[in-house]
Scaffold this active site. Structure first.
Site, PDB file in Angstrom:
ATOM      1  N   GLU A 171       0.746  -0.757  -0.615  1.00  0.00           N
ATOM      2  CA  GLU A 171       0.495   0.313  -0.050  1.00  0.00           C
ATOM      3  C   GLU A 171       1.205   1.452  -0.167  1.00  0.00           C
ATOM      4  O   GLU A 171       0.816   1.851   0.958  1.00  0.00           O
ATOM      5  CB  GLU A 171      -1.150  -0.601   0.986  1.00  0.00           C
ATOM      6  CG  GLU A 171      -1.785  -0.500   1.377  1.00  0.00           C
ATOM      7  CD  GLU A 171      -2.830  -1.227   2.453  1.00  0.00           C
ATOM      8  OE1 GLU A 171      -3.416  -0.214   2.777  1.00  0.00           O
ATOM      9  OE2 GLU A 171      -3.677  -2.226   2.477  1.00  0.00           O
ATOM     10  N   GLU A 354      -5.069  -8.981   0.377  1.00  0.00           N
ATOM     11  CA  GLU A 354      -5.831  -8.070   2.188  1.00  0.00           C
ATOM     12  C   GLU A 354      -7.727  -8.374   1.730  1.00  0.00           C
ATOM     13  O   GLU A 354      -7.417  -7.775   1.285  1.00  0.00           O
ATOM     14  CB  GLU A 354      -5.243  -7.379   3.162  1.00  0.00           C
ATOM     15  CG  GLU A 354      -3.849  -7.481   3.559  1.00  0.00           C
ATOM     16  CD  GLU A 354      -3.663  -6.164   4.427  1.00  0.00           C
ATOM     17  OE1 GLU A 354      -4.157  -5.041   4.705  1.00  0.00           O
ATOM     18  OE2 GLU A 354      -2.093  -5.929   4.042  1.00  0.00           O
TER      19      GLU A 354
HETATM   20  C1  FCB Z   1      -4.527  -2.316   5.553  1.00  0.00           C
HETATM   21  C2  FCB Z   1      -2.681  -2.614   6.294  1.00  0.00           C
HETATM   22  C3  FCB Z   1      -3.186  -3.540   6.667  1.00  0.00           C
HETATM   23  C4  FCB Z   1      -3.810  -3.467   7.840  1.00  0.00           C
HETATM   24  C5  FCB Z   1      -5.514  -3.427   7.169  1.00  0.00           C
HETATM   25  C6  FCB Z   1      -6.881  -3.118   7.774  1.00  0.00           C
HETATM   26  O1  FCB Z   1      -4.544  -1.007   4.836  1.00  0.00           O
HETATM   27  O2  FCB Z   1      -2.459  -3.415   5.008  1.00  0.00           O
HETATM   28  O3  FCB Z   1      -2.049  -3.622   8.128  1.00  0.00           O
HETATM   29  O4  FCB Z   1      -4.168  -2.262   8.805  1.00  0.00           O
HETATM   30  O5  FCB Z   1      -5.512  -2.208   6.486  1.00  0.00           O
END
Ligand code: FCB
Length: 447
Positions: A171, A354
């Site tokens: 990110e 994620e």
């Molecule tokens: C993302 C991050 C991860 C976590 C999630 C909820 O932005 O990559 O580390 O904090 O959000």
């Protein structure tokens, strides 16, 4: 809307299912065995930065409890584990000597995954830049790019033959915008010009490090992880539609097009005025390396508004403990959009690196954690990913965020994203109902 009975057999047999964590959020052992401090260690010390005034010094103590954690992951029946290497653990200052004890930890961890049949998915930069590099300018400085390339080469030299996948950054938008423009994440700067220079250096470090790791003979799949959301207008007004175009241009296109096409979108470049980054000849070509995958982190959609920020709760929408709307359709829309706009322009296979949700989970008197909303969240998002695949999008895997409740950055330990509950006083792990649900989902064999 989605098929609540979606089963694993609906996905391709070689689809990768996993769970994800990151170093700073779980490892603790903040200065064990020669580890140096990171910018998140420093940020946590500043008053008012972390909701519960906590830090990552102990976190889930995964540095010491890694074996039981790997056993737990293997028992879930997942194929893969996404983790990150803490740069200051393996190189305290971010340049100069590498720390053998730090590397020994990741050697054990990777070997531990392989011996349990888990595929290691490694991320090089999940935000914990060595503090010593920040003192020299951090990601605003071009020398950090060179240091990152050296770090990446060393990680690849030591672990590259055993990991399946290496993501350069997690990110970059968060590092650039939350870290350098809004200042609510480390290192806490507030300048749009800094943010744009940081993003540029992150892209460059990505491209140069992939080229260097490949030149060394590393065969792992290589790519990057972006946080992306579909952006919709808060109302039908022309002003809100324009706000969507702006937010999409600065948040999605700036990142995706720099990486895939080696170009910043021209009209947004012009709009940045004097804040545009310094770009040296050759930079744009260097950052545009062919990738084996693009990782997507998806949590919710964004509603853009020209006026007051859109209030998610006002519409009676279901939200998570982060206040983020539960919107599975958003991941279908996002994947279809990426496919539509970029499939012909070098978009590599996608991986959902994620996806997950925070809820205020507690251990009940019966010893269980009843997190039915998370079960529904996961089930609906699995189905939503499947729907995009059915419509032709190439997705290779899906990782639940997160394995464990952990240090949720500026929210500290107040937000619980795990499918496993952590009692921070005792380090007791308790599988939540969602972990059992995921395990059962993964056990399902094609009939
Ligand atoms: C993302 C991050 C991860 C976590 C999630 C909820 O932005 O990559 O580390 O904090 O959000």
């Amino acid at each position: 809307m989605f098929n609540a009975d979606i089963s694993k057999s609906a996905f391709p047999a070689d689809f990768t299912w996993g769970v994800a964590t990151s170093a700073f959020q779980i490892e603790g052992a903040a200065d064990a065995d020669g580890k140096g401090p990171s910018i998140w260690d420093d940020f946590c010390k500043l008053p008012g930065t972390v909701a519960d005034a906590s830090d990552g010094r102990v976190a889930c103590d995964h540095y010491h409890l890694w074996e039981q954690d790997l056993d737990m992951i293997a028992n879930l029946g997942v194929d893969a584990y996404r983790f990150s290497v803490s740069w200051p653990r393996v190189q305290a200052l971010g340049h100069g000597a590498f720390n053998e004890a730090g590397f020994a930890f990741y050697q054990r961890l990777v070997d531990g995954m392989l011996s349990r049949g888990l595929k290691p998915y490694l991320t090089l930069n999940h935000w914990d830049l060595p503090s010593a590099l920040q003192a020299e300018g951090g990601w605003e400085s071009r020398t950090t790019v060179q240091h990152f390339v050296a770090y990446a080469k060393e990680v690849a030299r030591r672990l590259g033959d055993r990991v399946v996948s290496i993501a350069t950054h997690n990110e970059p938008w968060i590092v650039a915008v939350l870290g350098h423009e809004q200042g609510c994440f480390a290192p806490g700067k507030k300048s749009r010009a800094s943010a744009l220079q940081v993003a540029h250096h992150l892209f460059l470090a990505h491209g140069l490090s992939i080229t260097a790791m490949r030149a060394q003979g590393c065969k792992a799949d290589m790519g990057i992880v972006l946080n992306l959301s579909p952006i919709e207008p808060a109302t039908d007004s022309d002003a809100d539609r324009e706000a969507v175009r702006q937010a999409d241009g600065n948040g999605l296109r700036w990142y995706v097009e720099a990486l895939l096409r080696g170009e910043y979108p021209a009209e947004f470049w012009t709009a940045m005025g004097a804040d545009v980054p310094t770009v040296l000849p050759g930079d744009m070509q260097a950052m545009r390396v062919p990738m084996d995958f693009l990782g997507i982190n998806y949590y919710t959609r964004v509603k853009a508004s020209a006026g007051a920020p859109y209030d998610v709760k006002s519409g009676g929408l279901e939200v998570t403990d982060m206040g983020w709307e539960v919107y599975p359709q958003g991941i279908t829309n996002l994947l279809l959009r990426l496919h539509r706009d970029y499939a012909a322009k070098g978009l590599p296979p996608l991986i959902i690196t994620e996806n997950g949700a925070a809820f205020a989970d507690t251990v009940s008197a019966d010893g269980q954690v009843h997190d039915a909303p998370r079960v529904r969240y996961l089930q609906d998002h699995f189905a939503a990913v499947h729907e995009a695949m059915r419509q032709g999008v190439h997705v290779d895997g899906y990782f639940v965020w997160s394995l464990l409740d952990n240090f949720e950055w500026a929210s500290g330990y107040e937000k619980r994203f795990g499918i496993v509950h952590v009692d921070y006083a005792t380090q007791q792990r308790t599988l939540k109902q969602s972990a059992f649900w995921y395990r059962d989902f993964l056990r399902c064999q094609p009939s």
